[in-house]
Design a protein around this motif. Sequence first.
Motif, PDB file in Angstrom:
ATOM      1  N   THR A 176      -0.714 -38.023  10.437  1.00 42.96           N
ATOM      2  CA  THR A 176       0.581 -37.489  10.866  1.00 42.96           C
ATOM      3  C   THR A 176       0.971 -38.095  12.210  1.00 42.96           C
ATOM      4  O   THR A 176       2.118 -38.519  12.405  1.00 42.96           O
ATOM      5  CB  THR A 176       0.520 -35.947  10.984  1.00 42.96           C
ATOM      6  OG1 THR A 176       0.258 -35.410   9.698  1.00 42.96           O
ATOM      7  CG2 THR A 176       1.814 -35.376  11.524  1.00 42.96           C
ATOM      8  N   ILE A 177       0.023 -38.155  13.127  1.00 39.23           N
ATOM      9  CA  ILE A 177       0.297 -38.734  14.450  1.00 39.23           C
ATOM     10  C   ILE A 177       0.650 -40.209  14.310  1.00 39.23           C
ATOM     11  O   ILE A 177       1.548 -40.710  14.984  1.00 39.23           O
ATOM     12  CB  ILE A 177      -0.908 -38.533  15.398  1.00 39.23           C
ATOM     13  CG1 ILE A 177      -1.063 -37.047  15.736  1.00 39.23           C
ATOM     14  CG2 ILE A 177      -0.754 -39.357  16.674  1.00 39.23           C
ATOM     15  CD1 ILE A 177       0.132 -36.414  16.417  1.00 39.23           C
ATOM     16  N   SER A 178      -0.017 -40.904  13.419  1.00 36.21           N
ATOM     17  CA  SER A 178       0.284 -42.320  13.187  1.00 36.21           C
ATOM     18  C   SER A 178       1.735 -42.490  12.727  1.00 36.21           C
ATOM     19  O   SER A 178       2.453 -43.373  13.214  1.00 36.21           O
ATOM     20  CB  SER A 178      -0.679 -42.887  12.149  1.00 36.21           C
ATOM     21  OG  SER A 178      -0.419 -44.244  11.930  1.00 36.21           O
ATOM     22  N   ARG A 179       2.178 -41.639  11.802  1.00 35.46           N
ATOM     23  CA  ARG A 179       3.579 -41.690  11.347  1.00 35.46           C
ATOM     24  C   ARG A 179       4.529 -41.346  12.485  1.00 35.46           C
ATOM     25  O   ARG A 179       5.577 -41.977  12.658  1.00 35.46           O
ATOM     26  CB  ARG A 179       3.795 -40.737  10.171  1.00 35.46           C
ATOM     27  CG  ARG A 179       3.314 -41.275   8.844  1.00 35.46           C
ATOM     28  CD  ARG A 179       3.774 -40.400   7.678  1.00 35.46           C
ATOM     29  NE  ARG A 179       3.256 -39.044   7.764  1.00 35.46           N
ATOM     30  CZ  ARG A 179       2.078 -38.651   7.304  1.00 35.46           C
ATOM     31  NH1 ARG A 179       1.286 -39.517   6.707  1.00 35.46           N
ATOM     32  NH2 ARG A 179       1.694 -37.394   7.412  1.00 35.46           N
ATOM     33  N   ASP A 180       4.163 -40.329  13.276  1.00 35.38           N
ATOM     34  CA  ASP A 180       5.004 -39.936  14.410  1.00 35.38           C
ATOM     35  C   ASP A 180       5.159 -41.086  15.399  1.00 35.38           C
ATOM     36  O   ASP A 180       6.254 -41.344  15.906  1.00 35.38           O
ATOM     37  CB  ASP A 180       4.416 -38.722  15.131  1.00 35.38           C
ATOM     38  CG  ASP A 180       4.531 -37.433  14.336  1.00 35.38           C
ATOM     39  OD1 ASP A 180       5.359 -37.370  13.396  1.00 35.38           O
ATOM     40  OD2 ASP A 180       3.801 -36.474  14.658  1.00 35.38           O
ATOM     41  N   ILE A 181       4.073 -41.793  15.667  1.00 38.45           N
ATOM     42  CA  ILE A 181       4.110 -42.926  16.598  1.00 38.45           C
ATOM     43  C   ILE A 181       5.073 -43.989  16.086  1.00 38.45           C
ATOM     44  O   ILE A 181       5.876 -44.539  16.839  1.00 38.45           O
ATOM     45  CB  ILE A 181       2.687 -43.497  16.817  1.00 38.45           C
ATOM     46  CG1 ILE A 181       1.887 -42.536  17.698  1.00 38.45           C
ATOM     47  CG2 ILE A 181       2.730 -44.901  17.408  1.00 38.45           C
ATOM     48  CD1 ILE A 181       0.412 -42.860  17.801  1.00 38.45           C
ATOM     49  N   LYS A 182       5.019 -44.245  14.789  1.00 36.29           N
ATOM     50  CA  LYS A 182       5.923 -45.239  14.190  1.00 36.29           C
ATOM     51  C   LYS A 182       7.373 -44.762  14.287  1.00 36.29           C
ATOM     52  O   LYS A 182       8.266 -45.515  14.683  1.00 36.29           O
ATOM     53  CB  LYS A 182       5.539 -45.479  12.734  1.00 36.29           C
ATOM     54  CG  LYS A 182       6.417 -46.470  12.027  1.00 36.29           C
ATOM     55  CD  LYS A 182       5.990 -46.646  10.579  1.00 36.29           C
ATOM     56  CE  LYS A 182       6.970 -47.534   9.846  1.00 36.29           C
ATOM     57  NZ  LYS A 182       6.711 -47.583   8.417  1.00 36.29           N
ATOM     58  N   GLN A 183       7.622 -43.508  13.938  1.00 34.66           N
ATOM     59  CA  GLN A 183       8.988 -42.980  13.941  1.00 34.66           C
ATOM     60  C   GLN A 183       9.564 -42.895  15.353  1.00 34.66           C
ATOM     61  O   GLN A 183      10.756 -43.126  15.549  1.00 34.66           O
ATOM     62  CB  GLN A 183       9.022 -41.613  13.268  1.00 34.66           C
ATOM     63  CG  GLN A 183       8.759 -41.697  11.783  1.00 34.66           C
ATOM     64  CD  GLN A 183       8.460 -40.357  11.138  1.00 34.66           C
ATOM     65  OE1 GLN A 183       8.273 -39.346  11.804  1.00 34.66           O
ATOM     66  NE2 GLN A 183       8.399 -40.352   9.813  1.00 34.66           N
TER      67      GLN A 183
END
Length: 157
Positions: free
Chosen positions: A40-47
């Motif tokens: 989830t954090i990985s996706r948040d970082i990308k977004q």
Amino acid sequence: MRKQERHKLLKQLLVENIIYRQEDLVNLLTERGIEVTQATISRDIKQLQLVKVPLSNGSYRYTLPSEKEVDASVKLAKTIQDAYIDSDVHHEMCMLKVQPGNGPTVSSLIDQMQYSEIFACISDDDTVIIFNRSEKDALQMHEKIMQMIDAKKQSRR
């Protein structure tokens, strides 16, 4: 916790702390009673388009992108204007057909806009499916997309 609220908190944490790794963000959120996975954090970082910048000691930290970057709404409008092929609405869903390779970009930009009428947005190479909260929201979202396309047509006149 909703994604928008989590993103706001992540931005705050980045300002208040030196974040070296994704795990640091997971731990800070856990300390606040918010359970998230590293994915989830990985996706948040990308977004959030976070970037890693070097520190004087040779390590790297996460930071927010510089403000001089183009606004997501401008990027979305330009990308849709350049890549749009077709679209349609069915119940709570809005479907966009775009030039091959543009689906993930359009989907990510739509996510960044954090439209309240959107529940979720997914894509493949050339198709974006926007799941809206209601049929009315789907029609409104489709209208926003059509206005972006019309803006390009009107600017050519």
